[in-house]
Write a protein that holds these residues in place. Structure first.
Motif, PDB file in Angstrom:
ATOM      1  N   ASN A  64       1.346  -1.381   0.223  1.00  0.00           N
ATOM      2  CA  ASN A  64       0.252   0.140  -0.272  1.00  0.00           C
ATOM      3  C   ASN A  64       1.424   1.255  -0.205  1.00  0.00           C
ATOM      4  N   THR A  66       3.409   1.662  -1.212  1.00  0.00           N
ATOM      5  CA  THR A  66       4.540   1.937  -2.102  1.00  0.00           C
ATOM      6  C   THR A  66       3.349   2.299  -3.995  1.00  0.00           C
ATOM      7  N   LYS A  67       2.055   1.949  -3.409  1.00  0.00           N
ATOM      8  CA  LYS A  67       1.120   2.164  -4.635  1.00  0.00           C
ATOM      9  C   LYS A  67       1.174   3.355  -3.890  1.00  0.00           C
ATOM     10  N   LYS A  68       1.094   4.133  -2.849  1.00  0.00           N
ATOM     11  CA  LYS A  68       0.218   5.436  -2.211  1.00  0.00           C
ATOM     12  C   LYS A  68       1.714   6.520  -3.013  1.00  0.00           C
ATOM     13  N   ALA A  70       3.823   6.115  -5.547  1.00  0.00           N
ATOM     14  CA  ALA A  70       3.554   5.889  -7.056  1.00  0.00           C
ATOM     15  C   ALA A  70       2.803   7.393  -7.438  1.00  0.00           C
ATOM     16  N   LYS A  71       1.772   6.519  -6.643  1.00  0.00           N
ATOM     17  CA  LYS A  71       0.408   7.348  -6.926  1.00  0.00           C
ATOM     18  C   LYS A  71       0.670   9.172  -6.701  1.00  0.00           C
ATOM     19  N   ALA A  72       1.395   9.537  -5.472  1.00  0.00           N
ATOM     20  CA  ALA A  72       2.244  10.786  -5.372  1.00  0.00           C
ATOM     21  C   ALA A  72       3.236  11.426  -6.788  1.00  0.00           C
ATOM     22  N   THR A  73       4.398  10.034  -7.078  1.00  0.00           N
ATOM     23  CA  THR A  73       5.064  10.224  -8.419  1.00  0.00           C
ATOM     24  C   THR A  73       4.198  10.865  -9.081  1.00  0.00           C
ATOM     25  N   LYS A  74       3.079   9.974  -9.420  1.00  0.00           N
ATOM     26  CA  LYS A  74       2.524  10.007 -10.699  1.00  0.00           C
ATOM     27  C   LYS A  74       1.919  12.066 -10.944  1.00  0.00           C
ATOM     28  N   LYS A  75       1.523  12.511 -10.168  1.00  0.00           N
ATOM     29  CA  LYS A  75       0.279  13.489  -9.555  1.00  0.00           C
ATOM     30  C   LYS A  75       1.657  14.807 -10.040  1.00  0.00           C
ATOM     31  N   GLU A  78       2.370  15.395 -13.499  1.00  0.00           N
ATOM     32  CA  GLU A  78       1.854  15.246 -14.468  1.00  0.00           C
ATOM     33  C   GLU A  78       1.576  17.238 -13.944  1.00  0.00           C
TER      34      GLU A  78
END
Length: 79
Positions: A64, A66-68, A70-75, A78
């Motif tokens: 969880n 790692t997913k969080k 990755a999501k923060a890095t993706k945002k 952008e």
């Protein structure tokens, strides 16, 4: 280490009598083979069940996080 100073794991102190009791109680109905299998399964569950649950919870927490991340890095990418 001598036998006099050896202290078995606390889980084994609980698991051995529980597995033995279940095995002895099941023998008249099912025979020695199935009773021994159930007793061994109960023994293993008591000995290693809590460690497996802790390992699973830790793995889930890492997943969880790692997913969080990755999501923060993706945002961030952008913006």
């Amino acid at each position: 280490m001598s036998a006099a100073s050896h202290t078995p794991p606390r889980a084994l102190i609980l698991a051995a009598p529980a597995g033995t009791y279940v095995m002895i109680r099941l023998v008249p109905e099912n025979g020695w083979g199935p009773a021994a299998l159930v007793g061994a399964l109960l023994l293993a569950l008591i000995l290693w069940g809590p460690a497996l649950l802790r390992a699973g919870a830790k793995s889930l927490a890492v997943r969880n996080a790692t997913k969080k991340a990755a999501k923060a890095t993706k945002k961030e990418g952008e913006k």
